[in-house]
Design a protein around this motif. Structure first.
Motif, PDB file in Angstrom:
ATOM      1  N   THR A   1       0.852  -1.199   0.000  1.00  0.00           N
ATOM      2  CA  THR A   1       0.000   0.000   0.000  1.00  0.00           C
ATOM      3  C   THR A   1       0.881   1.239   0.000  1.00  0.00           C
ATOM      4  N   PRO A   2       1.099   1.843  -1.190  1.00  0.00           N
ATOM      5  CA  PRO A   2       2.067   2.946  -1.243  1.00  0.00           C
ATOM      6  C   PRO A   2       1.696   4.135  -0.369  1.00  0.00           C
ATOM      7  N   SER A   3       0.408   4.340  -0.105  1.00  0.00           N
ATOM      8  CA  SER A   3       0.036   5.538   0.658  1.00  0.00           C
ATOM      9  C   SER A   3       0.552   5.479   2.090  1.00  0.00           C
TER      10      SER A   3
ATOM     11  N   TRP B   1       3.622   4.725   2.823  1.00  0.00           N
ATOM     12  CA  TRP B   1       5.081   4.801   2.811  1.00  0.00           C
ATOM     13  C   TRP B   1       5.597   6.179   2.388  1.00  0.00           C
ATOM     14  N   LEU B   2       6.765   6.513   2.918  1.00  0.00           N
ATOM     15  CA  LEU B   2       7.532   7.622   2.360  1.00  0.00           C
ATOM     16  C   LEU B   2       7.976   7.246   0.954  1.00  0.00           C
ATOM     17  N   SER B   3       8.164   8.228   0.115  1.00  0.00           N
ATOM     18  CA  SER B   3       8.491   7.960  -1.283  1.00  0.00           C
ATOM     19  C   SER B   3       9.792   7.163  -1.422  1.00  0.00           C
ATOM     20  N   ASP B   4      10.827   7.570  -0.708  1.00  0.00           N
ATOM     21  CA  ASP B   4      12.095   6.838  -0.770  1.00  0.00           C
ATOM     22  C   ASP B   4      11.944   5.425  -0.217  1.00  0.00           C
ATOM     23  N   GLY B   5      11.137   5.284   0.802  1.00  0.00           N
ATOM     24  CA  GLY B   5      10.929   3.966   1.402  1.00  0.00           C
ATOM     25  C   GLY B   5      10.221   3.029   0.449  1.00  0.00           C
ATOM     26  N   TRP B   6       9.201   3.560  -0.225  1.00  0.00           N
ATOM     27  CA  TRP B   6       8.458   2.734  -1.172  1.00  0.00           C
ATOM     28  C   TRP B   6       9.367   2.281  -2.324  1.00  0.00           C
ATOM     29  N   ALA B   7      10.173   3.213  -2.810  1.00  0.00           N
ATOM     30  CA  ALA B   7      11.087   2.867  -3.903  1.00  0.00           C
ATOM     31  C   ALA B   7      12.067   1.774  -3.467  1.00  0.00           C
ATOM     32  N   ARG B   8      12.599   1.913  -2.266  1.00  0.00           N
ATOM     33  CA  ARG B   8      13.543   0.909  -1.782  1.00  0.00           C
ATOM     34  C   ARG B   8      12.848  -0.443  -1.580  1.00  0.00           C
ATOM     35  N   ALA B   9      11.653  -0.410  -1.004  1.00  0.00           N
ATOM     36  CA  ALA B   9      10.926  -1.662  -0.746  1.00  0.00           C
ATOM     37  C   ALA B   9      10.624  -2.396  -2.053  1.00  0.00           C
ATOM     38  N   GLN B  10      10.276  -1.621  -3.086  1.00  0.00           N
ATOM     39  CA  GLN B  10      10.007  -2.254  -4.378  1.00  0.00           C
ATOM     40  C   GLN B  10      11.291  -2.805  -4.992  1.00  0.00           C
ATOM     41  N   ALA B  11      12.349  -2.008  -4.940  1.00  0.00           N
ATOM     42  CA  ALA B  11      13.596  -2.409  -5.585  1.00  0.00           C
ATOM     43  C   ALA B  11      14.169  -3.659  -4.954  1.00  0.00           C
ATOM     44  N   GLU B  12      13.986  -3.802  -3.634  1.00  0.00           N
ATOM     45  CA  GLU B  12      14.571  -4.950  -2.950  1.00  0.00           C
ATOM     46  C   GLU B  12      13.547  -6.029  -2.619  1.00  0.00           C
ATOM     47  N   GLY B  13      12.316  -5.818  -3.045  1.00  0.00           N
ATOM     48  CA  GLY B  13      11.299  -6.853  -2.857  1.00  0.00           C
ATOM     49  C   GLY B  13      10.954  -7.144  -1.410  1.00  0.00           C
ATOM     50  N   TRP B  14      10.926  -6.110  -0.570  1.00  0.00           N
ATOM     51  CA  TRP B  14      10.573  -6.341   0.838  1.00  0.00           C
ATOM     52  C   TRP B  14       9.125  -6.788   0.968  1.00  0.00           C
ATOM     53  N   GLU B  15       8.906  -7.831   1.721  1.00  0.00           N
ATOM     54  CA  GLU B  15       7.529  -8.203   2.064  1.00  0.00           C
ATOM     55  C   GLU B  15       7.406  -8.695   3.492  1.00  0.00           C
ATOM     56  N   ALA B  16       8.475  -8.562   4.239  1.00  0.00           N
ATOM     57  CA  ALA B  16       8.504  -8.950   5.652  1.00  0.00           C
ATOM     58  C   ALA B  16       9.821  -8.418   6.206  1.00  0.00           C
ATOM     59  N   PRO B  17      10.016  -8.445   7.538  1.00  0.00           N
ATOM     60  CA  PRO B  17      11.311  -8.024   8.074  1.00  0.00           C
ATOM     61  C   PRO B  17      12.453  -8.879   7.513  1.00  0.00           C
ATOM     62  N   LEU B  18      13.649  -8.345   7.574  1.00  0.00           N
ATOM     63  CA  LEU B  18      14.840  -9.105   7.176  1.00  0.00           C
ATOM     64  C   LEU B  18      14.910 -10.388   8.009  1.00  0.00           C
TER      65      LEU B  18
ATOM     66  N   ASN C   1       1.226  12.125 -15.294  1.00  0.00           N
ATOM     67  CA  ASN C   1       1.209  12.019 -13.841  1.00  0.00           C
ATOM     68  C   ASN C   1       2.661  12.023 -13.378  1.00  0.00           C
ATOM     69  N   SER C   2       2.975  12.836 -12.386  1.00  0.00           N
ATOM     70  CA  SER C   2       4.377  12.924 -11.965  1.00  0.00           C
ATOM     71  C   SER C   2       4.753  11.821 -10.990  1.00  0.00           C
ATOM     72  N   TYR C   3       3.955  11.702  -9.896  1.00  0.00           N
ATOM     73  CA  TYR C   3       4.380  10.730  -8.879  1.00  0.00           C
ATOM     74  C   TYR C   3       3.240  10.246  -7.998  1.00  0.00           C
ATOM     75  N   TYR C   4       2.006  10.486  -8.393  1.00  0.00           N
ATOM     76  CA  TYR C   4       0.884  10.135  -7.522  1.00  0.00           C
ATOM     77  C   TYR C   4       0.588   8.641  -7.613  1.00  0.00           C
ATOM     78  N   GLU C   5       1.025   7.891  -6.588  1.00  0.00           N
ATOM     79  CA  GLU C   5       0.810   6.441  -6.574  1.00  0.00           C
ATOM     80  C   GLU C   5      -0.678   6.113  -6.549  1.00  0.00           C
ATOM     81  N   ALA C   6      -1.431   6.953  -5.876  1.00  0.00           N
ATOM     82  CA  ALA C   6      -2.858   6.661  -5.723  1.00  0.00           C
ATOM     83  C   ALA C   6      -3.580   6.667  -7.064  1.00  0.00           C
ATOM     84  N   LEU C   7      -2.972   7.286  -8.085  1.00  0.00           N
ATOM     85  CA  LEU C   7      -3.639   7.368  -9.388  1.00  0.00           C
ATOM     86  C   LEU C   7      -3.218   6.253 -10.326  1.00  0.00           C
ATOM     87  N   GLY C   8      -2.507   5.274  -9.824  1.00  0.00           N
ATOM     88  CA  GLY C   8      -2.161   4.120 -10.655  1.00  0.00           C
ATOM     89  C   GLY C   8      -0.810   4.269 -11.319  1.00  0.00           C
ATOM     90  N   PRO C   9      -0.497   3.352 -12.260  1.00  0.00           N
ATOM     91  CA  PRO C   9       0.829   3.351 -12.880  1.00  0.00           C
ATOM     92  C   PRO C   9       1.034   4.605 -13.714  1.00  0.00           C
TER      93      PRO C   9
END
Lengths: 417, 417, 417, 417
Positions: free
Chosen positions: A238-240, A242-259, B85-93
């Motif tokens: 749920t991206p809403s 997360w912080l933007s940097d956090g979401w990007a990192r979580a996606q890039a590293e495939g986080w889905e649970a604690p390390l 869209n610049s960066y709004y996650e809520a609006l989809g890809p």
């Protein structure tokens, strides 16, 4: 003077310092029990260091900053200065951090011989010299070594977890989510930072005023059972939250649970510990989460992370890490009881690691100890099961980048009153 | 109601808003004078966006957040939502940011046609509807567009500077370092953050108390002449002046002067401006430095960067960006006079960009506007020569990562009293 | 002398060369019909170049290697040498290849003006001078320009395919897999390589002997219908069909079909062409496959790729690319008829691109034309729908790395007799 | 049957095979003398493997391809299949190559116990079973182990060379450049590839015809003295000598001498050997150069690299690697005498590693042994000081990418007659 906590107390004399020195140094070696030379030389990622390097670097610190300048000895081996300087730019070039794991030589046995030599030279010096300068530098060296004791444990855990052969530990009984209470604080003009007397790192001061609005803080850290609910509710997708940097990192590293968590063939969540793999226990504090994850969890729970000033104000009379470490370390995770006041996991705060008002680093190379890292990192407060006894205190500022997960890091939530 | 500064004033009526809308939108187009279609489509690095994309994205904002939900129109072209869209996650890809420069189509002419359509639909809607919701969203959309006006200028400057063919501008007379005074502040319990009334971004509030120790702040930004002294004194080659991350970045990228500076065949330092290349003028505020460089400079000078609370407290009655922009923009750099109170370069502070106490983002996609970026960035205060008239105010919080250099960013030093 | 094929024939006189010059140069411009300035300036990946750069670089070749040394003119603009040198180390530093897309200036209009100037200067020179040196260099320059004509088409196709807005073309009738026959060859001591007379690149010679075992080669390229069977049979997920490097690349980049193919909402495979997107036609030659994919297909089919010597020996009297290009180019893909003898797609061979026995590059910068690329590339033979009329011949050696897919590249299978 | 060279001779019986098995296996262990457990677990780059991994993988080969399918035993430990499979896709997922150095467990002692178990099981099986299948697979397993013996040496050399503490060896007398003669060959229709009888890898056949033009080949490899002249003449800074890919690699990695060479404080060139660092000896064959460097040297010298067919034709009656290895290995570099016929350094050829005509890989996983690597690599011929006695032969095809330098690789020049 039987324990290292006393070592850093106010009343400590120079003779007591010798006993403390021995206790801290011995404890470092004790932490390597069960590790073979192979385990102690390999580096699992650029952020970690090999056990052998930790053993050597902590000795180098005493040799370089105390024994040589104060007339306690000479350099043990030419070239080792280059190998075992961690990051002091003022001391010239040094072996690149990501290449520490390529140092198969000097072998472990030589590093251990060096440690023994340093120990004896330091003990000799402490007998002869009780200057305030030696006392201050020795306390710094021991506190530095205690920091590396914790790093040694986090780093070896990270290495062993890379091995695809996963031993299973005897399965412990599983607990349930403990009850949660809120500590009220009225806010106002408060003082934070270390007081004079007793050892503290330079970054814990100067003591200064801060203004706080009224707030509430939880009476225990977030536990695994709560984290499993966050996961089940789509917390990691749920991206809403997360912080933007956090979401990007979580996606890039495939986080889905604690390390260190993974799903077993039984579909349950398991976790890798230094004693083997075990099912995740809902009663234990969640551990090995980044600040990004902690922040997302807090938002999901309708709360927020506390600032470091809030944490210190609320916890300073409740925080008592007590005897940690030792045999317990291999048993992480561990259970919370209702009266938990911290000390099992470091707790991420909402505060960036920045200098306190009027902070000035020390002169010379030693001034690089804390100040130059005041960018891009977030503050953790408290202590963990891997923190040496006596090493933490309410004003202690631990810090790591917000994406770091290999420390024993959890969180405690707060909210506006 | 002739200028956009009035647009965001308290007394503004809905009919005045129509005039402000037209003024802001026209000004965006005016900034593209002198640019060809080739200049407007290319992206020079992942952090920047093409001019054409800025033109399209600012229109998308009005279409998506105002015209469609408030009954003012339909989507202009299918698929453009995805593109702009610049960066709004809520609006989809959405189209990946680093690939914005691959969008050769729709061509510029179609984007301009879309802008004209949006303008006319918005003006029509503003005539029919004077609801507070429309007013609030329109003010947000215009402030958003003003932010992109500045980005459009910083981004096109970065692109044109990549071109190895460097035109020379007529050489201006060179000034000398202006005198420097200190503003004293006694500290104490202060209030910061935006007041009610008048437009402000959500991240500027809530207004709240902070406790400040006594401090002094310079009465003008650091100038090029001072920066040249820093360089001559080895500022870029002395690690003890730098934060660890800053030093690593400076080494990795080979920094030895501000961005856009280069040494001419005459050994003097030159700088690239939107009007061509000119010798660096000692009298002008230094510009295009990162927070890492600003911090190192302040340490070299025996000072420090102010916190954002110090800056706001000291500057709130002195800050008057006045008429910026327009014809002047192409002439950056520019001179300071003794009475300078800011507004020519954004000024880096020592503060991490974090939420104010009790801050809550808005509900829905619009809530992603500011809050989710509160990690890993540092606050800048003031305004620059590229900031649209009327867009800034003392509580305004600009933010970029500490290594960013392509903004019009400088610094002002402070010290403990 | 109406067409460019005659241009490179043996009998050609200097006056005929002028007509050929004009024909080739005009054809380059004709290929840009339908492209806007935005389309012509952007670079979609480091391997491709912008259309505007192709237009400029082909002019630079005439200016630098012919007009200036043979007294036909001076450098048009200072600095353009740096911008438009492609890879000649002997000529000094040059603009980095991956940054060609940052050159928004000179704008298209100036590049076109330069082309007009070069055309007129060359035509003037060809009238005055009929030396063998000028003839040889002009033929080289025109052949070079013809190579860039094909690259211009492959590169613009790659750029336009990045755009998420995919226009649909009118759907063509879909064919079926044409019948396949085998051409028998008895092997023995053969001669390959270009003969004297007529233009050929230096890498096509010297003509020399090779010994071939008996073999068979297919009488047409592999078609899409066959490729769909390969895909349906798990061709992209069966490692035993693949070379190790090919499998690694396919996994890393997620290959599961030829480049530009995608699955529509109707589950059918579609392909992007310069005329829009259309369903894949089983009757057409497969195109935009790498040598790795071609090799895997051949193994799956129980065949192999031919060596370049086999291809040249078997095809030299059957190869007739005929009129390609022109209006047809935008219609790729295209149908095969039973009598197809190549010329629609380049055909990957099993041969590494290496020098022929006794090959020597020319002296000077022009010697960098072909020889220095003889490492890490594989040979393609034939021609494609994008190859200019008259540009190919049986001895022609095209070459690309085995992972390259953005060329119009297919394959023809062979087997041991 | 005392030595391993006899092991692979035609007449060898099953009982002789047992002795050969023991000899080869023992020799692997002998190569690890002087290495500690730390040296044997670390991986210095993704291309190399830890010594411990080599010890385990060679045992795995016998267990997996012989003992289990032929009824000689079961899997020793569950999960080790995953750890010690090198690259066989047909056998399922495996531990990633770049992560081999993270396997601190199983420790060395367990790997050695496994080796002892495999040895005894294999010897038992060889006593009971003299089927041609067992003989063929055992010969393959031993040849495979011999390849890993050489890799073990190249890889440990690479690791130890990373250590900044460089021991100095006793300095040997320095020689001078030996005289060079040319071997003439008239060319014509030749046969190359392995003959039936005796062990050979599948990639050495089928034996087939090639047509060669007349050529000359040097009677010894290029020596360090000649290489120093190449360096002094700007060989590493003259792009016209280099292939395009080679030049790019040399620039990117800063090549200015062979791998392991460095300039001492005395300005002389030194080289790292397994016995310590010593001055470069002009009389010794140059070693640790890439094919790119070898090709550039040959061009500088007015010569070229031989093709593999030329090398094999010219050298087949002169090539006699003789007793290599053993005590000599730690002494590389080594001197050439006038009668040198190769065998001290592998010799790069001008030939890409491609299948011979009518080559077919074996069925099943074993078919992945050689065939799937026939892309992107160049052939080396001969043998090196690190090649086990009896492991090479005139038809032997070694192969590495053209940029590889950590093998014992040199060159021999050729020219057209």
């Amino acid at each position: 003077m039987p324990d290292a906590y006393a070592m850093i107390s106010e009343e400590e004399s120079a003779s007591g310092l010798g006993a403390a020195f021995r206790a801290v140094r011995d404890r470092t070696l004790a932490l390597t029990a069960g590790l073979g030379p192979e385990d102690m030389v390999v580096q699992s990622m650029p952020d970690t260091s090999p056990t052998k390097w930790h053993l050597a670097h902590t000795s180098w610190f005493f040799e370089h900053f105390i024994l040589i300048p104060l007339g306690g000895g000479k350099m043990w081996r030419p070239g080792w200065d280059y190998l075992f300087n961690s990051y002091y730019e003022a001391l010239g070039p040094r072996h690149p951090r990501p290449a520490r794991g390529l140092l198969t030589r000097p072998p472990l046995a030589e590093v251990l011989a060096w440690r023994a030599h340093i120990d004896s030279a330091m003990e000799d010096l402490l007998t002869r010299d009780n200057s305030p300068e030696l006392t201050a530098l020795t306390l710094l060296g021991l506190s530095h070594e205690q920091q590396h004791q914790e790093l040694l444990l986090t780093d070896i855990k990270h290495l062993l977890a890379q091995n695809p052969l996963r031993p299973l530990a005897a399965t412990a009984p599983r607990g349930t989510i403990p009850s949660l209470g809120w500590i009220d604080h009225p806010g106002g003009l408060m003082e934070v930072g270390c007081r004079s007397g007793g050892f503290a790192f330079d970054n814990e001061g100067p003591r200064h005023h801060v203004w706080l609005a009224p707030f509430q803080i939880a009476d225990r850290p977030v536990c695994n059972g709560e984290w499993l609910r966050f996961m089940a509710d789509g917390g990691y997708s749920t991206p809403s939250l997360w912080l933007s940097d956090g979401w990007a990192r979580a996606q890039a590293e495939g986080w889905e649970a604690p390390l260190y968590w993974y799903q077993g063939e039984d579909d349950r969540w398991w976790t890798f510990t230094l004693e083997g793999c075990r099912p995740v226990d809902p009663a234990e504090p969640v551990c090995h989460v980044s600040q990004f994850e902690a922040d997302a969890f807090a938002r999901w729970a309708g709360t927020r992370l506390p600032t470091e000033a809030e944490w210190e104000t609320a916890m300073q009379h409740r925080f008592n890490p007590g005897p940690a470490f030792g045999s317990a370390i291999r048993r992480h995770p561990f259970s919370m009881n209702g009266a938990d006041a911290g000390g099992q996991v470091w707790e991420w705060t909402a505060s960036a690691y920045l200098p306190y008002p009027a902070y000035r680093p020390a002169e010379g190379a030693i001034g690089e100890y804390n100040g130059k890292f005041m960018s891009g990192q977030m503050v953790l407060r408290g202590a963990s099961i891997a923190t040496p006894p006596g090493h933490s205190r309410p004003s202690y500022r631990n810090f790591f980048p917000p994406h770091a997960r290999w420390q024993f890091s959890g969180l405690r939530v707060a909210r506006d009153a």
